[in-house]
Design a protein around this motif. Structure first.
Motif, PDB file in Angstrom:
ATOM      1  N   PRO A   1       0.831  -1.215   0.000  1.00  0.00           N
ATOM      2  CA  PRO A   1       0.000   0.000   0.000  1.00  0.00           C
ATOM      3  C   PRO A   1       0.860   1.257   0.000  1.00  0.00           C
ATOM      4  CG  PRO A   1      -0.785  -1.575   1.628  1.00  0.00           C
ATOM      5  CD  PRO A   1       0.536  -2.085   1.140  1.00  0.00           C
ATOM      6  N   VAL A   2       0.441   2.256  -0.781  1.00  0.00           N
ATOM      7  CA  VAL A   2       1.215   3.491  -0.849  1.00  0.00           C
ATOM      8  C   VAL A   2       1.173   4.200   0.500  1.00  0.00           C
ATOM      9  CG1 VAL A   2       0.862   3.803  -3.312  1.00  0.00           C
ATOM     10  CG2 VAL A   2      -0.779   4.778  -1.703  1.00  0.00           C
ATOM     11  N   LEU A   3       2.183   5.015   0.752  1.00  0.00           N
ATOM     12  CA  LEU A   3       2.319   5.664   2.055  1.00  0.00           C
ATOM     13  C   LEU A   3       1.113   6.541   2.386  1.00  0.00           C
ATOM     14  CD1 LEU A   3       4.276   5.891   4.421  1.00  0.00           C
ATOM     15  CD2 LEU A   3       5.315   7.861   3.286  1.00  0.00           C
ATOM     16  N   ALA A   4       0.510   7.137   1.353  1.00  0.00           N
ATOM     17  CA  ALA A   4      -0.632   8.018   1.597  1.00  0.00           C
ATOM     18  C   ALA A   4      -1.809   7.275   2.233  1.00  0.00           C
ATOM     19  CB  ALA A   4      -1.079   8.685   0.295  1.00  0.00           C
TER      20      ALA A   4
ATOM     21  N   ARG B   1      -0.105  16.064  -8.462  1.00  0.00           N
ATOM     22  CA  ARG B   1      -1.071  16.525  -7.469  1.00  0.00           C
ATOM     23  C   ARG B   1      -2.117  15.451  -7.201  1.00  0.00           C
ATOM     24  NH1 ARG B   1      -0.017  21.878  -6.992  1.00  0.00           N
ATOM     25  NH2 ARG B   1      -1.886  22.313  -5.799  1.00  0.00           N
ATOM     26  N   ARG B   2      -2.598  15.412  -5.955  1.00  0.00           N
ATOM     27  CA  ARG B   2      -3.607  14.431  -5.577  1.00  0.00           C
ATOM     28  C   ARG B   2      -4.734  15.113  -4.792  1.00  0.00           C
ATOM     29  NH1 ARG B   2      -0.871  12.434  -8.720  1.00  0.00           N
ATOM     30  NH2 ARG B   2       0.087  10.356  -8.749  1.00  0.00           N
ATOM     31  N   ALA B   3      -5.966  14.737  -5.140  1.00  0.00           N
ATOM     32  CA  ALA B   3      -7.148  15.195  -4.415  1.00  0.00           C
ATOM     33  C   ALA B   3      -7.611  14.070  -3.496  1.00  0.00           C
ATOM     34  CB  ALA B   3      -8.256  15.578  -5.397  1.00  0.00           C
ATOM     35  N   ALA B   4      -8.505  14.398  -2.573  1.00  0.00           N
ATOM     36  CA  ALA B   4      -9.008  13.368  -1.656  1.00  0.00           C
ATOM     37  C   ALA B   4     -10.342  13.814  -1.079  1.00  0.00           C
ATOM     38  CB  ALA B   4      -8.011  13.112  -0.523  1.00  0.00           C
ATOM     39  N   ASP B   5     -11.184  12.830  -0.780  1.00  0.00           N
ATOM     40  CA  ASP B   5     -12.409  13.117  -0.040  1.00  0.00           C
ATOM     41  C   ASP B   5     -12.643  12.014   0.982  1.00  0.00           C
ATOM     42  OD1 ASP B   5     -13.687  10.942  -1.323  1.00  0.00           O
ATOM     43  OD2 ASP B   5     -14.475  12.207  -2.906  1.00  0.00           O
TER      44      ASP B   5
ATOM     45  N   LEU C   1      -6.195  15.546   9.629  1.00  0.00           N
ATOM     46  CA  LEU C   1      -6.046  14.575   8.536  1.00  0.00           C
ATOM     47  C   LEU C   1      -5.277  15.193   7.376  1.00  0.00           C
ATOM     48  CD1 LEU C   1      -6.600  11.873   7.157  1.00  0.00           C
ATOM     49  CD2 LEU C   1      -8.857  12.743   6.508  1.00  0.00           C
ATOM     50  N   ARG C   2      -5.544  16.459   7.086  1.00  0.00           N
ATOM     51  CA  ARG C   2      -4.806  17.138   6.013  1.00  0.00           C
ATOM     52  C   ARG C   2      -3.310  17.211   6.344  1.00  0.00           C
ATOM     53  NH1 ARG C   2      -9.499  20.603   6.084  1.00  0.00           N
ATOM     54  NH2 ARG C   2     -10.748  20.097   4.259  1.00  0.00           N
ATOM     55  N   ASP C   3      -3.008  17.483   7.594  1.00  0.00           N
ATOM     56  CA  ASP C   3      -1.601  17.538   7.990  1.00  0.00           C
ATOM     57  C   ASP C   3      -0.915  16.196   7.752  1.00  0.00           C
ATOM     58  OD1 ASP C   3      -1.932  20.150   8.809  1.00  0.00           O
ATOM     59  OD2 ASP C   3      -2.130  19.665  10.940  1.00  0.00           O
ATOM     60  N   GLU C   4      -1.583  15.119   8.150  1.00  0.00           N
ATOM     61  CA  GLU C   4      -1.006  13.786   7.984  1.00  0.00           C
ATOM     62  C   GLU C   4      -0.910  13.414   6.507  1.00  0.00           C
ATOM     63  OE1 GLU C   4       0.357  12.385  10.442  1.00  0.00           O
ATOM     64  OE2 GLU C   4      -0.528  13.578  12.047  1.00  0.00           O
ATOM     65  N   GLY C   5      -1.956  13.722   5.738  1.00  0.00           N
ATOM     66  CA  GLY C   5      -1.950  13.415   4.313  1.00  0.00           C
ATOM     67  C   GLY C   5      -0.879  14.184   3.566  1.00  0.00           C
ATOM     68  N   THR C   6      -0.718  15.456   3.891  1.00  0.00           N
ATOM     69  CA  THR C   6       0.306  16.283   3.243  1.00  0.00           C
ATOM     70  C   THR C   6       1.693  15.736   3.531  1.00  0.00           C
ATOM     71  OG1 THR C   6      -1.105  18.257   3.405  1.00  0.00           O
ATOM     72  CG2 THR C   6       1.263  18.611   3.091  1.00  0.00           C
ATOM     73  N   ARG C   7       1.921  15.316   4.780  1.00  0.00           N
ATOM     74  CA  ARG C   7       3.215  14.755   5.164  1.00  0.00           C
ATOM     75  C   ARG C   7       3.526  13.491   4.363  1.00  0.00           C
ATOM     76  NH1 ARG C   7       2.127  14.225  10.146  1.00  0.00           N
ATOM     77  NH2 ARG C   7       2.947  16.241  10.756  1.00  0.00           N
ATOM     78  N   MET C   8       2.532  12.614   4.226  1.00  0.00           N
ATOM     79  CA  MET C   8       2.748  11.368   3.476  1.00  0.00           C
ATOM     80  C   MET C   8       2.980  11.640   1.991  1.00  0.00           C
ATOM     81  SD  MET C   8       2.612   9.266   5.950  1.00  0.00           S
ATOM     82  CE  MET C   8       1.845   8.865   7.518  1.00  0.00           C
TER      83      MET C   8
ATOM     84  N   ILE D   1       6.538  12.855   1.285  1.00  0.00           N
ATOM     85  CA  ILE D   1       7.540  11.776   1.271  1.00  0.00           C
ATOM     86  C   ILE D   1       7.507  11.045  -0.075  1.00  0.00           C
ATOM     87  CG2 ILE D   1       8.204   9.592   2.346  1.00  0.00           C
ATOM     88  CD1 ILE D   1       7.075  10.696   4.990  1.00  0.00           C
ATOM     89  N   MET D   2       6.308  10.952  -0.668  1.00  0.00           N
ATOM     90  CA  MET D   2       6.161  10.272  -1.953  1.00  0.00           C
ATOM     91  C   MET D   2       6.522  11.163  -3.139  1.00  0.00           C
ATOM     92  SD  MET D   2       2.477   8.398  -1.283  1.00  0.00           S
ATOM     93  CE  MET D   2       2.415   7.677  -2.943  1.00  0.00           C
ATOM     94  N   GLY D   3       6.872  12.431  -2.875  1.00  0.00           N
ATOM     95  CA  GLY D   3       7.183  13.350  -3.958  1.00  0.00           C
ATOM     96  C   GLY D   3       5.950  13.914  -4.618  1.00  0.00           C
TER      97      GLY D   3
END
Length: 271
Positions: free
Chosen positions: A78-81, A190-194, A255-262, A265-267
């Motif tokens: 599974p990807v880090l995100a 760039r990645r979006a999320a909901d 959650l945004r903070d954690e997602g941005t951090r991951m 790391i993935m570039g």
């Protein structure tokens, strides 16, 4: 067989024996160098369990074995995100006690979060259905979680919704809340999320109770939260004198903070 960049789907009917199928699964998983999802259809429960046994403790994967739809789904590397929901929910549990005081010491001691734990229904309408959710919140001495969270990167939404139905209706209704955190590819890196939240209605049918955009961050910035109740969190283990209707909030900015951090790391970056 059909394949995309991240998903390979094939039928077990092409294999002449259980041994041949198990060898194929082992070989396919061993060749993965990045996040990939394998979906095997027309799989008997026996073949599915044999394949899982062959790769267990050898490869990093999460799985769903559905004997009712005769499918075996493997999420390999599974990807880090995906992992953003783990620190988000763990930190939320801690904040409910040490920060907001929503949970007293006795309640906090009852709860723990687990990642990649295997759950198998031994009773109910989906007996022998088996899954390793991305994250789950457990109550001490309870066999099944009260809250589960799934992250999707390349999975189709219908498959995630099917998992929500199975895990909330199965297990004799032990799971009260299911959270789906879904990433979407956008231009360049760039990645979006909901995020979606499901709860059972009076007929024990999972219904969507809340949906929020995580990325891109809504404008103007608001205090976005996911709202569940004390009854959702503890179920039958709720302590005497603690109201089931009390609302507990999960902060989406965290959650945004954690997602941005991951993503960093993935570039990658948030949309």
């Amino acid at each position: 067989m059909s394949s995309s960049n991240f998903i390979t789907k094939s039928s077990a009917t092409q294999f002449k024996s259980e041994k041949e199928f198990v060898q194929h699964v082992h070989s396919a998983v061993s060749e993965v160098k990045e996040h990939h999802i394998f979906i095997f259809t027309d799989v008997s429960e026996l073949w599915g369990r044999s394949a899982l046994k062959a790769i267990d403790e050898v490869f990093a994967f999460r799985h769903t074995l559905d004997p009712y739809e005769h499918t075996l789904r493997l999420k390999v590397m599974p990807v880090l995100a995906h992992e953003a929901i783990q620190p988000w929910l763990n930190k939320t549990l801690a904040n409910w006690h040490f920060g907001t005081g929503d949970l007293n010491q006795a309640e906090y001691a009852l709860l723990f979060g687990v990642a990649n734990a295997k759950f198998r229904f031994t009773s109910g309408p989906y007996v022998n259905w088996e899954k390793t959710p991305d994250f789950a919140i457990m109550v001490n001495e309870q066999r099944l979680p009260t809250v589960v969270a799934e992250a999707g990167w390349s999975e189709s939404h219908p498959e995630l919704l099917n998992d929500v139905n199975r895990i909330m209706v199965g297990g004799n209704g032990a799971t009260n809340i299911a959270i789906l955190f879904k990433w979407y590819r956008r231009s360049n890196n760039r990645r979006a999320a909901d995020i979606q939240v499901y709860r059972k209605d009076r007929n024990n049918t999972p219904i969507l109770i809340q949906e929020e955009t995580v990325f891109p961050r809504p404008r103007p910035i608001t205090n976005q939260t996911i709202r569940i109740t004390r009854g959702d969190l503890f179920g039958a283990a709720r302590l005497h004198g603690r109201a089931a209707s009390d609302v507990l909030s999960l902060d989406l900015e965290l959650l945004r903070d954690e997602g941005t951090r991951m993503l960093h790391i993935m570039g990658l970056v948030p949309a």
